[in-house]
Design an enzyme around this catalytic site. Structure first.
Site, PDB file in Angstrom:
ATOM      1  N   CYS A 147       1.746   1.946 -15.155  1.00  0.00           N
ATOM      2  CA  CYS A 147       0.627   2.249 -16.197  1.00  0.00           C
ATOM      3  C   CYS A 147      -0.196   4.588 -16.441  1.00  0.00           C
ATOM      4  O   CYS A 147       0.867   5.108 -16.778  1.00  0.00           O
ATOM      5  CB  CYS A 147      -0.925   1.862 -15.837  1.00  0.00           C
ATOM      6  SG  CYS A 147      -1.706   1.720 -17.189  1.00  0.00           S
ATOM      7  N   LYS A 161       3.072   2.686  -6.980  1.00  0.00           N
ATOM      8  CA  LYS A 161       1.922   3.397  -7.905  1.00  0.00           C
ATOM      9  C   LYS A 161       1.919   5.102  -7.533  1.00  0.00           C
ATOM     10  O   LYS A 161       0.258   4.786  -6.573  1.00  0.00           O
ATOM     11  CB  LYS A 161       1.021   2.109  -8.222  1.00  0.00           C
ATOM     12  CG  LYS A 161       0.185   3.693  -9.368  1.00  0.00           C
ATOM     13  CD  LYS A 161      -0.405   2.544 -10.225  1.00  0.00           C
ATOM     14  CE  LYS A 161      -1.408   3.312 -11.867  1.00  0.00           C
ATOM     15  NZ  LYS A 161      -2.419   2.480 -11.989  1.00  0.00           N
ATOM     16  N   GLU A 210       1.724  -4.938 -15.767  1.00  0.00           N
ATOM     17  CA  GLU A 210       1.006  -3.596 -14.544  1.00  0.00           C
ATOM     18  C   GLU A 210       0.373  -5.427 -13.795  1.00  0.00           C
ATOM     19  O   GLU A 210      -0.381  -5.943 -14.615  1.00  0.00           O
ATOM     20  CB  GLU A 210      -0.067  -3.062 -14.226  1.00  0.00           C
ATOM     21  CG  GLU A 210      -0.429  -2.267 -13.527  1.00  0.00           C
ATOM     22  CD  GLU A 210      -1.459  -0.701 -13.422  1.00  0.00           C
ATOM     23  OE1 GLU A 210      -1.775  -1.049 -14.500  1.00  0.00           O
ATOM     24  OE2 GLU A 210      -2.001  -0.556 -12.567  1.00  0.00           O
TER      25      GLU A 210
HETATM   26  C1  ACM Z   1      -4.546   1.934 -15.704  1.00  0.00           C
HETATM   27  O1  ACM Z   1      -3.921   2.938 -14.399  1.00  0.00           O
HETATM   28  N1  ACM Z   1      -4.062   0.781 -15.107  1.00  0.00           N
HETATM   29  C2  ACM Z   1      -4.716   2.954 -15.862  1.00  0.00           C
END
Ligand code: ACM
Length: 276
Positions: A156, A123, A52
């Site tokens: 993530c 995301k 990420e």
């Molecule tokens: C995250 O979602 N970067 C912990």
């Protein structure tokens, strides 16, 4: 992709998949992109997943600071670098970046294919202070094709929501690409479950190192891993090592949803009893 002939005359396709675990230098985009380019040059692989926010690092003091580093897709330096890399080395790459789209900033995973196609996932489940920096994603959980293999992306903290992996599995994903900056110690364990409960391959590309901003320090946990559809660990990196492993898998293994001869993950679902 390679084809292996089985005794029966059946062919199985083999895919070389991997990840690049490293420590990005905060806000040194060109340095990070050059480092990735040099690591991935001449690599013999079909699909590589990067962490990420792999070119910018993770911690930003404010949205306005982040805004200086957010790039458009596909015209920004990160996409341009990976488009070139993918075409040159016949490679497919999934990487995480800060995406600017008009006045929005997304934490985005981008799949760039060897033919130069660009697909995005933004995301959906923002973690902690990401909620003040980024806009929440508005893309659906879709699968994309790499040759005949279907891949899905999540980023993530999305792993914490089983609905994400299940949505991608139901859409046909055989491989999950999971760019991450993980901080919770049990995260890697949870992705074993996500892989096994959906019978999919799972490439978790985490980063290493730490970042500091004012009084805040974050330590990233490394231990990137590849898990098979049966929940078996196929490769695990160290917690603080730079690694670029590539392993061979048969993506068709993820098409078999049978847990026992009488239990099929999808057809045994009791959607009549579940809450939406
Ligand atoms: C995250 O979602 N970067 C912990």
């Amino acid at each position: 992709m390679r084809c292996l002939a089985k005794g029966s005359g059946l062919e199985i396709k083999v895919m070389r998949i991997g990840f690049y675990q490293f420590t990005p230098i905060p806000k040194k985009v060109k340095l990070n992109l050059d480092r990735i380019k040099s690591a991935l040059s001449h690599i013999q692989a079909d699909l590589i997943v990067l962490p990420e926010l792999c070119a910018t690092g993770y911690l930003f003091t404010s949205r306005s600071e982040l805004s200086k580093y957010a790039e458009p897709v596909p015209d920004g330096p990160s996409c341009m670098t990976f488009l070139d890399l993918c075409r040159t080395y016949n490679l497919n790459i999934v990487f995480g970046m800060a995406e600017r789209n008009s006045n929005k900033i997304y934490n985005t995973a981008v799949l760039i294919t060897a033919e130069g196609k660009v697909h995005c996932y933004r995301k959906a489940h923002l973690f902690l202070n990401e909620k003040d920096r980024f806009d929440p994603g508005n893309t659906r959980f879709q699968v994309f094709q790499i040759n005949s293999t279907k891949v899905g992306m999540l980023i993530c903290f999305d792993y914490f929501f089983p609905e994400v992996a299940r949505s991608l599995a139901l859409a046909g994903a055989q491989i999950i690409c999971h760019p991450s900056n993980l901080v919770l110690d049990y995260a890697q364990k949870m992705t074993f479950t996500r892989a096994a409960e959906n019978r999919m391959f799972w490439i978790l590309a985490n980063r290493t190192g730490r970042e500091e901003s004012g009084a805040k320090t974050i330590i990233f946990t490394g231990r990137s891993q590849i898990v098979g559809p049966d929940g078996r660990l196929l490769y695990r990196a160290g917690s603080d090592t730079e690694e670029l492993p590539v392993i061979e898998i048969a993506p068709s293994d993820a098409l078999d949803k049978k847990v026992t001869p009488r239990n099929d993950l999808f057809s045994d679902r009791r959607t009549d009893l579940y809450q939406s």
